[in-house]
Design an enzyme around this catalytic site. Structure first.
Site, PDB file in Angstrom:
ATOM      1  N   HIS A  18     -12.335  51.774 100.417  1.00  0.00           N
ATOM      2  CA  HIS A  18     -10.992  51.638  99.829  1.00  0.00           C
ATOM      3  C   HIS A  18      -9.950  51.745 100.955  1.00  0.00           C
ATOM      4  CE1 HIS A  18      -8.021  51.401  96.858  1.00  0.00           C
ATOM      5  NE2 HIS A  18      -8.193  52.528  96.192  1.00  0.00           N
ATOM      6  N   ASP A  78     -11.792  63.314  95.315  1.00  0.00           N
ATOM      7  CA  ASP A  78     -11.767  62.096  94.501  1.00  0.00           C
ATOM      8  C   ASP A  78     -12.630  62.368  93.271  1.00  0.00           C
ATOM      9  OD1 ASP A  78     -11.466  59.466  93.631  1.00  0.00           O
ATOM     10  OD2 ASP A  78     -12.981  58.654  94.993  1.00  0.00           O
ATOM     11  N   ARG A  92     -10.369  43.359  94.139  1.00  0.00           N
ATOM     12  CA  ARG A  92     -11.018  44.633  93.783  1.00  0.00           C
ATOM     13  C   ARG A  92     -12.281  44.280  93.017  1.00  0.00           C
ATOM     14  NH1 ARG A  92      -8.734  50.108  91.034  1.00  0.00           N
ATOM     15  NH2 ARG A  92      -8.183  50.336  93.227  1.00  0.00           N
ATOM     16  N   ARG A 150       1.154  53.820  98.751  1.00  0.00           N
ATOM     17  CA  ARG A 150       0.335  52.622  98.562  1.00  0.00           C
ATOM     18  C   ARG A 150       1.212  51.382  98.692  1.00  0.00           C
ATOM     19  NH1 ARG A 150      -4.418  52.678  95.704  1.00  0.00           N
ATOM     20  NH2 ARG A 150      -4.501  50.520  96.429  1.00  0.00           N
ATOM     21  N   CYS A 203      -6.488  60.342  95.570  1.00  0.00           N
ATOM     22  CA  CYS A 203      -6.086  58.936  95.425  1.00  0.00           C
ATOM     23  C   CYS A 203      -5.666  58.602  93.998  1.00  0.00           C
ATOM     24  CB  CYS A 203      -7.209  58.025  95.894  1.00  0.00           C
ATOM     25  SG  CYS A 203      -8.713  58.141  94.893  1.00  0.00           S
ATOM     26  N   GLN A 247      -6.086  52.399 100.242  1.00  0.00           N
ATOM     27  CA  GLN A 247      -5.774  53.787  99.879  1.00  0.00           C
ATOM     28  C   GLN A 247      -5.737  54.661 101.122  1.00  0.00           C
ATOM     29  OE1 GLN A 247      -5.210  55.217  96.611  1.00  0.00           O
ATOM     30  NE2 GLN A 247      -4.492  56.831  97.973  1.00  0.00           N
TER      31      GLN A 247
HETATM   32  N1  NVA Z   1     -13.799  56.441  93.822  1.00  0.00           N
HETATM   33  C1  NVA Z   1     -12.914  55.953  92.789  1.00  0.00           C
HETATM   34  C2  NVA Z   1     -11.587  55.593  93.376  1.00  0.00           C
HETATM   35  C3  NVA Z   1     -10.579  55.143  92.366  1.00  0.00           C
HETATM   36  C4  NVA Z   1      -9.307  54.693  92.991  1.00  0.00           C
HETATM   37  C5  NVA Z   1     -13.541  54.764  92.089  1.00  0.00           C
HETATM   38  O1  NVA Z   1     -14.164  53.930  92.767  1.00  0.00           O
HETATM   39  O2  NVA Z   1     -13.439  54.673  90.871  1.00  0.00           O
HETATM   40  N1   CP Z   2      -5.997  54.936  93.774  1.00  0.00           N
HETATM   41  C1   CP Z   2      -6.191  53.760  93.171  1.00  0.00           C
HETATM   42  O1   CP Z   2      -6.699  52.806  93.759  1.00  0.00           O
HETATM   43  O2   CP Z   2      -5.739  53.698  91.898  1.00  0.00           O
HETATM   44  P1   CP Z   2      -5.990  52.521  90.840  1.00  0.00           P
HETATM   45  O3   CP Z   2      -7.461  52.531  90.520  1.00  0.00           O
HETATM   46  O4   CP Z   2      -5.135  52.884  89.672  1.00  0.00           O
HETATM   47  O5   CP Z   2      -5.591  51.219  91.467  1.00  0.00           O
END
Ligand code: NVA
Ligand code: CP
Length: 305
Positions: free
Chosen positions: A129, A219, A102, A287, A259, A132
Protein backbone atom coordinates in the site's frame (compact mmCIF):
# COMPACT_ATOMS: atom_id res chain seq x y z
CA UNK A 1 9.66 7.41 -11.76
CA UNK A 2 7.50 5.71 -14.47
CA UNK A 3 4.92 3.99 -12.24
CA UNK A 4 4.28 3.54 -8.52
CA UNK A 5 3.68 -0.20 -8.28
CA UNK A 6 5.32 -0.75 -4.88
CA UNK A 7 7.30 1.18 -2.29
CA UNK A 8 10.59 -0.34 -3.49
CA UNK A 9 10.10 1.48 -6.83
CA UNK A 10 11.08 4.70 -5.03
CA UNK A 11 14.63 5.71 -4.14
CA UNK A 12 15.24 7.72 -1.01
CA UNK A 13 15.65 10.90 -3.13
CA UNK A 14 12.38 10.21 -4.97
CA UNK A 15 10.53 9.76 -1.66
CA UNK A 16 11.97 13.07 -0.42
CA UNK A 17 10.94 14.83 -3.64
CA UNK A 18 7.39 13.49 -3.35
CA UNK A 19 7.12 14.53 0.30
CA UNK A 20 8.48 18.02 -0.48
CA UNK A 21 5.97 18.45 -3.31
CA UNK A 22 3.19 17.09 -1.07
CA UNK A 23 4.04 19.70 1.58
CA UNK A 24 3.95 22.42 -1.09
CA UNK A 25 0.60 21.26 -2.49
CA UNK A 26 -0.84 21.09 1.04
CA UNK A 27 0.34 24.67 1.67
CA UNK A 28 -1.13 25.88 -1.64
CA UNK A 29 -4.44 24.16 -0.94
CA UNK A 30 -4.66 25.74 2.54
CA UNK A 31 -3.94 29.18 1.06
CA UNK A 32 -6.31 28.89 -1.90
CA UNK A 33 -3.51 28.87 -4.48
CA UNK A 34 -4.70 26.85 -7.49
CA UNK A 35 -2.41 24.22 -9.04
CA UNK A 36 -4.07 22.91 -12.24
CA UNK A 37 -1.16 20.65 -13.16
CA UNK A 38 -3.38 17.94 -14.66
CA UNK A 39 -5.59 20.23 -16.76
CA UNK A 40 -6.94 18.29 -19.72
CA UNK A 41 -5.89 14.91 -18.28
CA UNK A 42 -8.23 11.97 -17.60
CA UNK A 43 -7.29 9.58 -14.81
CA UNK A 44 -8.99 6.19 -14.37
CA UNK A 45 -9.50 4.86 -10.84
CA UNK A 46 -10.09 1.08 -10.90
CA UNK A 47 -11.46 -0.48 -7.71
CA UNK A 48 -11.80 -4.24 -7.18
CA UNK A 49 -12.07 -3.71 -3.39
CA UNK A 50 -13.95 -1.26 -1.18
CA UNK A 51 -12.51 2.13 -0.28
CA UNK A 52 -13.37 5.36 1.48
CA UNK A 53 -10.09 7.28 1.72
CA UNK A 54 -8.40 6.12 -1.48
CA UNK A 55 -11.43 6.71 -3.66
CA UNK A 56 -12.34 10.11 -2.26
CA UNK A 57 -8.78 11.43 -2.00
CA UNK A 58 -7.95 10.39 -5.57
CA UNK A 59 -11.21 11.77 -6.99
CA UNK A 60 -10.92 15.11 -5.20
CA UNK A 61 -7.16 15.19 -5.78
CA UNK A 62 -7.56 14.89 -9.55
CA UNK A 63 -10.28 17.57 -9.46
CA UNK A 64 -8.05 19.95 -7.48
CA UNK A 65 -5.29 19.38 -10.05
CA UNK A 66 -7.69 20.41 -12.83
CA UNK A 67 -8.16 16.93 -14.31
CA UNK A 68 -11.01 14.49 -14.77
CA UNK A 69 -11.31 11.42 -12.53
CA UNK A 70 -13.22 8.33 -13.69
CA UNK A 71 -14.34 5.96 -10.95
CA UNK A 72 -14.21 2.49 -12.51
CA UNK A 73 -15.65 -0.22 -10.30
CA UNK A 74 -14.80 -3.78 -11.29
CA UNK A 75 -18.49 -4.54 -10.74
CA UNK A 76 -19.15 -2.50 -13.88
CA UNK A 77 -15.98 -3.02 -15.91
CA UNK A 78 -15.62 -6.00 -18.26
CA UNK A 79 -12.51 -6.94 -16.23
CA UNK A 80 -14.97 -8.09 -13.55
CA UNK A 81 -16.46 -10.50 -16.13
CA UNK A 82 -13.10 -11.91 -17.16
CA UNK A 83 -11.70 -9.54 -19.82
CA UNK A 84 -7.93 -9.99 -19.58
CA UNK A 85 -5.90 -7.26 -17.90
CA UNK A 86 -3.62 -7.20 -20.98
CA UNK A 87 -6.54 -6.04 -23.14
CA UNK A 88 -7.94 -3.67 -20.52
CA UNK A 89 -4.50 -2.06 -20.23
CA UNK A 90 -4.15 -1.53 -23.98
CA UNK A 91 -7.66 -0.11 -24.32
CA UNK A 92 -7.50 2.24 -21.34
CA UNK A 93 -4.09 3.52 -22.49
CA UNK A 94 -5.83 4.93 -25.57
CA UNK A 95 -8.36 6.94 -23.55
CA UNK A 96 -6.65 7.91 -20.32
CA UNK A 97 -3.47 9.66 -19.16
CA UNK A 98 -2.99 7.60 -16.02
CA UNK A 99 -4.48 4.81 -13.92
CA UNK A 100 -4.80 4.09 -10.21
CA UNK A 101 -5.81 0.52 -9.39
CA UNK A 102 -6.83 -1.17 -6.13
CA UNK A 103 -7.00 -4.93 -6.39
CA UNK A 104 -5.96 -8.26 -4.84
CA UNK A 105 -2.97 -9.60 -6.78
CA UNK A 106 0.17 -7.50 -7.15
CA UNK A 107 0.68 -9.20 -10.53
CA UNK A 108 -2.45 -7.57 -11.89
CA UNK A 109 -1.03 -4.12 -11.14
CA UNK A 110 2.33 -5.09 -12.64
CA UNK A 111 0.56 -6.44 -15.77
CA UNK A 112 -1.50 -3.28 -16.16
CA UNK A 113 1.75 -1.31 -16.27
CA UNK A 114 3.48 -3.86 -18.48
CA UNK A 115 0.81 -4.11 -21.17
CA UNK A 116 -0.43 -0.51 -21.04
CA UNK A 117 1.48 2.58 -22.11
CA UNK A 118 0.41 5.04 -19.39
CA UNK A 119 1.67 5.38 -15.78
CA UNK A 120 0.04 3.18 -13.13
CA UNK A 121 -0.32 3.83 -9.39
CA UNK A 122 -0.96 1.00 -6.93
CA UNK A 123 -3.84 2.03 -4.67
CA UNK A 124 -3.48 -1.15 -2.52
CA UNK A 125 -2.96 -4.81 -3.25
CA UNK A 126 -2.66 -7.76 -0.88
CA UNK A 127 1.11 -7.18 -1.09
CA UNK A 128 1.51 -3.45 -0.53
CA UNK A 129 0.00 0.00 0.00
CA UNK A 130 2.58 2.56 -1.16
CA UNK A 131 0.20 5.57 -1.32
CA UNK A 132 -0.70 5.09 2.34
CA UNK A 133 2.92 4.80 3.39
CA UNK A 134 3.89 8.00 1.55
CA UNK A 135 1.14 9.75 3.53
CA UNK A 136 2.43 8.12 6.72
CA UNK A 137 6.00 9.28 6.10
CA UNK A 138 4.69 12.77 5.31
CA UNK A 139 2.77 12.81 8.61
CA UNK A 140 5.75 11.67 10.68
CA UNK A 141 8.04 14.19 8.96
CA UNK A 142 5.55 17.01 9.61
CA UNK A 143 5.34 16.02 13.27
CA UNK A 144 9.05 15.57 14.03
CA UNK A 145 10.61 17.68 11.25
CA UNK A 146 12.66 14.72 9.98
CA UNK A 147 12.57 10.96 9.46
CA UNK A 148 16.18 9.85 9.71
CA UNK A 149 17.06 8.23 13.02
CA UNK A 150 13.46 7.97 14.30
CA UNK A 151 12.19 4.56 15.37
CA UNK A 152 9.02 3.29 13.70
CA UNK A 153 7.30 0.31 15.29
CA UNK A 154 4.59 -1.74 13.58
CA UNK A 155 2.43 -4.13 15.60
CA UNK A 156 0.01 -6.69 14.14
CA UNK A 157 -0.51 -8.44 10.82
CA UNK A 158 2.44 -8.70 8.43
CA UNK A 159 0.16 -7.42 5.68
CA UNK A 160 0.30 -4.88 2.85
CA UNK A 161 0.84 -2.05 5.34
CA UNK A 162 3.66 -3.85 7.13
CA UNK A 163 5.40 -4.62 3.83
CA UNK A 164 5.31 -1.02 2.63
CA UNK A 165 6.15 0.52 6.00
CA UNK A 166 9.26 -1.65 6.32
CA UNK A 167 10.54 -0.62 2.89
CA UNK A 168 9.57 3.05 3.24
CA UNK A 169 10.87 3.40 6.79
CA UNK A 170 14.25 1.81 6.14
CA UNK A 171 14.69 3.64 2.85
CA UNK A 172 14.23 7.01 4.56
CA UNK A 173 16.76 6.23 7.30
CA UNK A 174 14.33 5.25 10.05
CA UNK A 175 14.82 2.36 12.43
CA UNK A 176 11.99 -0.13 11.90
CA UNK A 177 10.82 -2.74 14.41
CA UNK A 178 7.96 -5.12 13.71
CA UNK A 179 6.02 -7.48 15.98
CA UNK A 180 3.75 -10.06 14.34
CA UNK A 181 2.65 -13.56 15.36
CA UNK A 182 4.95 -16.17 13.81
CA UNK A 183 2.31 -17.22 11.22
CA UNK A 184 1.64 -13.65 10.09
CA UNK A 185 5.10 -12.39 9.19
CA UNK A 186 5.59 -9.84 6.39
CA UNK A 187 6.35 -10.99 2.81
CA UNK A 188 9.49 -13.10 2.40
CA UNK A 189 11.11 -10.77 -0.17
CA UNK A 190 10.53 -7.72 2.05
CA UNK A 191 12.05 -9.52 5.05
CA UNK A 192 15.02 -10.83 3.04
CA UNK A 193 15.93 -7.26 2.04
CA UNK A 194 15.14 -5.70 5.44
CA UNK A 195 17.16 -8.24 7.40
CA UNK A 196 20.33 -7.01 5.65
CA UNK A 197 19.80 -3.66 7.42
CA UNK A 198 21.02 -3.34 11.03
CA UNK A 199 18.21 -0.81 11.64
CA UNK A 200 15.58 -3.55 11.21
CA UNK A 201 14.22 -5.77 13.97
CA UNK A 202 11.45 -8.40 13.86
CA UNK A 203 10.03 -10.20 16.87
CA UNK A 204 6.86 -11.86 18.09
CA UNK A 205 6.92 -9.68 21.23
CA UNK A 206 5.01 -6.39 20.83
CA UNK A 207 6.60 -4.74 23.88
CA UNK A 208 10.08 -5.53 22.66
CA UNK A 209 9.24 -3.96 19.28
CA UNK A 210 7.69 -0.88 20.90
CA UNK A 211 10.70 -0.13 23.13
CA UNK A 212 11.70 3.54 22.70
CA UNK A 213 9.63 3.91 19.53
CA UNK A 214 8.89 7.41 18.22
CA UNK A 215 5.94 6.17 16.15
CA UNK A 216 3.68 3.18 16.82
CA UNK A 217 1.62 1.95 13.85
CA UNK A 218 -0.97 -0.76 13.54
CA UNK A 219 -3.55 -2.00 11.04
CA UNK A 220 -6.61 -4.21 11.00
CA UNK A 221 -6.14 -7.92 11.75
CA UNK A 222 -8.68 -8.77 9.04
CA UNK A 223 -7.68 -7.21 5.75
CA UNK A 224 -10.02 -7.09 2.77
CA UNK A 225 -10.29 -10.62 1.40
CA UNK A 226 -9.56 -12.25 4.80
CA UNK A 227 -13.10 -12.02 6.18
CA UNK A 228 -13.58 -15.82 6.28
CA UNK A 229 -10.63 -16.07 8.73
CA UNK A 230 -12.07 -13.52 11.14
CA UNK A 231 -12.59 -15.74 14.21
CA UNK A 232 -9.24 -17.50 13.83
CA UNK A 233 -7.38 -14.23 13.37
CA UNK A 234 -8.98 -12.66 16.44
CA UNK A 235 -7.65 -15.62 18.44
CA UNK A 236 -4.22 -15.56 16.80
CA UNK A 237 -3.70 -11.82 17.35
CA UNK A 238 -4.58 -11.82 21.03
CA UNK A 239 -1.87 -9.81 22.81
CA UNK A 240 -1.14 -7.61 19.76
CA UNK A 241 -3.51 -4.77 20.67
CA UNK A 242 -1.98 -1.28 20.80
CA UNK A 243 -3.09 -0.26 24.30
CA UNK A 244 -1.84 2.00 27.10
CA UNK A 245 0.33 -0.76 28.49
CA UNK A 246 2.14 -1.16 25.16
CA UNK A 247 2.43 2.63 24.74
CA UNK A 248 4.32 2.80 28.05
CA UNK A 249 7.19 0.97 26.30
CA UNK A 250 7.39 3.60 23.52
CA UNK A 251 9.00 7.02 24.03
CA UNK A 252 6.88 9.37 26.03
CA UNK A 253 4.83 11.47 23.58
CA UNK A 254 5.25 8.91 20.77
CA UNK A 255 2.90 9.25 17.81
CA UNK A 256 0.32 6.60 16.96
CA UNK A 257 -0.85 6.11 13.40
CA UNK A 258 -3.43 3.88 11.73
CA UNK A 259 -4.24 3.80 8.02
CA UNK A 260 -7.96 3.24 8.81
CA UNK A 261 -10.49 1.74 8.91
CA UNK A 262 -9.78 1.00 12.61
CA UNK A 263 -11.44 -1.73 14.65
CA UNK A 264 -11.44 -0.54 18.23
CA UNK A 265 -10.96 -3.22 20.85
CA UNK A 266 -9.00 -5.38 18.39
CA UNK A 267 -5.77 -3.90 16.95
CA UNK A 268 -6.12 -0.66 18.97
CA UNK A 269 -8.06 0.38 22.06
CA UNK A 270 -10.65 3.13 21.93
CA UNK A 271 -8.53 5.14 24.40
CA UNK A 272 -5.26 4.99 22.44
CA UNK A 273 -7.16 5.73 19.21
CA UNK A 274 -8.88 8.80 20.64
CA UNK A 275 -5.73 10.04 22.44
CA UNK A 276 -4.01 10.06 19.03
CA UNK A 277 -6.97 10.99 16.83
CA UNK A 278 -5.30 14.25 15.69
CA UNK A 279 -2.33 12.31 14.32
CA UNK A 280 -4.49 9.60 12.76
CA UNK A 281 -6.80 12.04 10.96
CA UNK A 282 -3.87 14.21 9.81
CA UNK A 283 -2.48 10.99 8.35
CA UNK A 284 -5.80 10.41 6.57
CA UNK A 285 -5.78 13.99 5.21
CA UNK A 286 -2.23 13.57 3.99
CA UNK A 287 -3.37 10.81 1.62
CA UNK A 288 -4.78 13.63 -0.50
CA UNK A 289 -1.60 15.71 -0.58
CA UNK A 290 0.85 12.82 -0.98
CA UNK A 291 -1.15 11.27 -3.83
CA UNK A 292 -1.47 14.61 -5.59
CA UNK A 293 2.32 14.83 -5.50
CA UNK A 294 2.63 11.31 -6.98
CA UNK A 295 0.09 12.17 -9.70
CA UNK A 296 1.91 15.39 -10.63
CA UNK A 297 5.17 13.47 -10.84
CA UNK A 298 3.69 10.66 -12.98
CA UNK A 299 0.91 12.25 -15.00
CA UNK A 300 1.74 15.96 -15.52
CA UNK A 301 3.53 17.24 -18.62
CA UNK A 302 7.18 18.07 -17.87
CA UNK A 303 6.66 21.81 -18.44
CA UNK A 304 3.77 21.96 -15.93
CA UNK A 305 5.46 20.08 -13.07
N1 NVA B 1 -4.59 -4.04 5.44
C1 NVA B 1 -5.84 -3.38 5.13
C2 NVA B 1 -5.59 -1.96 4.76
C3 NVA B 1 -6.83 -1.17 4.49
C4 NVA B 1 -6.54 0.21 4.01
C5 NVA B 1 -6.56 -4.12 4.02
O1 NVA B 1 -5.89 -4.58 3.08
O2 NVA B 1 -7.77 -4.27 4.10
N1 CP C 1 -6.42 3.60 4.29
C1 CP C 1 -7.12 3.30 3.19
O1 CP C 1 -6.59 2.94 2.15
O2 CP C 1 -8.46 3.49 3.32
P1 CP C 1 -9.60 3.04 2.29
O3 CP C 1 -9.61 1.54 2.28
O4 CP C 1 -10.85 3.63 2.84
O5 CP C 1 -9.25 3.58 0.93
Amino acid sequence: MKNLLKMADLSRDEITQILDLADQLKYERKHGIPHPKLAGKSIGLIFQKSSTRTRVSFETGVYQLGGQALFLSSRDLQIGRGEPVQDTARVLSRYLNGIMIRTYAQKEVEDLAKYGSIPVINGLTDYCHPCQVLADLMTVREHYGLLEGLKMCYIGDGDNMANSLIVGGLRTGMKVSVATPEKYRPAADVLAEAEKNPDFQITTNPKEAAADADVVITDTWISMGMESEKEKRIRDFTGYTVDDDLMKCAKSGAMVMHCLPAYRGYEITEKVFEDHADEIFEEAENRLHAQKAVMVDLFADPETK
